[in-house]
Design an enzyme around this catalytic site. Structure first.
Site, PDB file in Angstrom:
ATOM      1  N   ASN A 157       5.692   0.607   3.111  1.00 16.64           N
ATOM      2  CA  ASN A 157       4.589  -0.344   3.254  1.00 16.64           C
ATOM      3  C   ASN A 157       5.151  -1.688   2.801  1.00 16.64           C
ATOM      4  O   ASN A 157       5.325  -1.914   1.606  1.00 16.64           O
ATOM      5  CB  ASN A 157       3.401   0.083   2.385  1.00 16.64           C
ATOM      6  N   LYS A 162       3.818  -4.528   2.834  1.00 18.37           N
ATOM      7  CA  LYS A 162       2.808  -5.435   2.268  1.00 18.37           C
ATOM      8  C   LYS A 162       3.008  -6.849   2.833  1.00 18.37           C
ATOM      9  O   LYS A 162       3.346  -6.984   4.000  1.00 18.37           O
ATOM     10  CB  LYS A 162       2.858  -5.384   0.738  1.00 18.37           C
ATOM     11  N   HIS A 164      -5.748   0.992   2.153  1.00 17.52           N
ATOM     12  CA  HIS A 164      -4.871   0.803   0.984  1.00 17.52           C
ATOM     13  C   HIS A 164      -5.667   0.211  -0.177  1.00 17.52           C
ATOM     14  O   HIS A 164      -6.586  -0.575   0.030  1.00 17.52           O
ATOM     15  CB  HIS A 164      -3.708  -0.126   1.346  1.00 17.52           C
ATOM     16  N   GLU A 167      -5.070  -2.072  -2.153  1.00 18.14           N
ATOM     17  CA  GLU A 167      -5.109  -3.544  -2.190  1.00 18.14           C
ATOM     18  C   GLU A 167      -6.160  -4.085  -1.219  1.00 18.14           C
ATOM     19  O   GLU A 167      -6.787  -5.109  -1.491  1.00 18.14           O
ATOM     20  CB  GLU A 167      -3.707  -4.101  -1.885  1.00 18.14           C
ATOM     21  N   GLU A 178      -2.395   7.399  -3.757  1.00 16.49           N
ATOM     22  CA  GLU A 178      -1.792   6.307  -4.506  1.00 16.49           C
ATOM     23  C   GLU A 178      -2.659   5.995  -5.725  1.00 16.49           C
ATOM     24  O   GLU A 178      -3.654   5.264  -5.613  1.00 16.49           O
ATOM     25  CB  GLU A 178      -1.669   5.064  -3.616  1.00 16.49           C
ATOM     26  N   GLY A 234       3.187  -0.669  -8.033  1.00 18.23           N
ATOM     27  CA  GLY A 234       3.883  -1.892  -8.403  1.00 18.23           C
ATOM     28  C   GLY A 234       3.992  -2.101  -9.903  1.00 18.23           C
ATOM     29  O   GLY A 234       4.359  -3.175 -10.367  1.00 18.23           O
ATOM     30  N   SER A 291       5.165   3.344  -7.207  1.00 10.22           N
ATOM     31  CA  SER A 291       6.453   3.274  -7.926  1.00 10.22           C
ATOM     32  C   SER A 291       7.366   4.459  -7.614  1.00 10.22           C
ATOM     33  O   SER A 291       8.100   4.918  -8.484  1.00 10.22           O
ATOM     34  CB  SER A 291       6.224   3.123  -9.436  1.00 10.22           C
TER      35      SER A 291
END
Ligand code: 13P
Length: 251
Positions: free
Chosen positions: A9, A11, A95, A97, A167, A173, A213
């Site tokens: 991904n 991003k 996702h 985010e 996730e 991250g 991660s």
């Protein structure tokens, strides 16, 4: 046996002019890999370059989001037909985010996922709890809600075009990974919840990726767990060598 699937991904990283070089470096590094599906989900504006660079390789192009309507007055949105026309094969949906920063809800995740699957894209549907939710003992409740609403009216037949990514938001991250046992516990819950929606037989065929991660150093032990069928990789997907090392751990 479920075929492992490792997806990057990207991003909001990598410009269109940088895309071909990264995809080609990844393709070169994984050219002998047969038994792992390798995917690069890129910003929509990078998709044409990624599609061109993926041609003749075993890397598959994808996008990071899609709208559920086919066309019309939806400024800034991109349809399944547009992604397919550009050559994308996969799309990430829901996702964390998108949920955190752009108002994505389980209901809109459901619309996007169903539109993607109906159009013939593989939908990588993301679920995962925040640290507050985990600490408040709401893990099971949150995952079940995200699954039941996000995958409402998804059928057993649709499972051929469905991948789920677990996730944990607190692992994205942050350098903080779920332990293999923590991840496996949630992956098993996801598969059980999915079985309640589409039947146990179809649920057994769906790949469930871990994301958060994941790196060359921790991929093998995560991927050794029975319900961890791949990875959705952020930071480590932006370098061909680290991405290829994770793929090597999956094969
Ligand atoms: P990181 O691998 O950078 O933690 O990102 C995970 C992720 O969000 C993939 O979708």
């Amino acid at each position: 046996m479920r075929k492992k699937i490792i997806a990057g991904n990207w991003k909001m990283n990598v410009k269109p002019s940088e895309t071909a070089a990264l995809v080609k470096a990844i393709a070169e590094a994984v050219k002998d890999v047969q038994n792992v599906d390798v995917v690069c989900c890129t910003p929509a504006i990078d998709v044409p370059a990624a599609v061109a660079a993926c041609k003749g390789t075993n890397v598959h192009p994808g996008a990071e989001n899609v709208h559920w309507e086919q066309s019309g007055a939806y400024t800034g949105e991109i349809s399944t037909g547009m992604l397919l026309d550009a050559g994308a094969e996969y799309v990430i949906v829901g996702h964390s985010e998108r949920r955190q920063y752009f108002g994505e809800t389980d209901e809109t995740v459901n619309k996007r996922a169903r539109a993607a699957i109906a159009a013939g894209l593989v939908a990588i549907v993301c679920v995962g709890e925040t640290l507050e939710e985990r600490d408040a003992g709401k893990l099971v409740e949150v995952i079940e809600r995200q699954m039941k609403t996000g995958l409402k009216d998804v059928t057993a037949a649709d499972c051929a075009k469905l991948v789920i990514a677990y996730e944990p938001v607190w692992a994205i991250g942050t350098g903080r990974t779920a332990t293999p046992d923590q991840a496996q516990e949630v992956h098993a819950l996801i598969r059980k919840t999915l079985a309640g929606l589409v039947g146990a037989e179809a649920a057994e065929t769906v790949r469930i990726q871990y994301g958060g991660s994941m790196k060359p150093g921790n991929a093998a032990e995560l991927l050794a767990k029975p319900d961890i069928d791949g990875g959705l990789i952020g930071g480590a997907a932006l370098k061909a060598d680290s991405f290829a090392a994770i793929i090597a751990a999956a094969k």
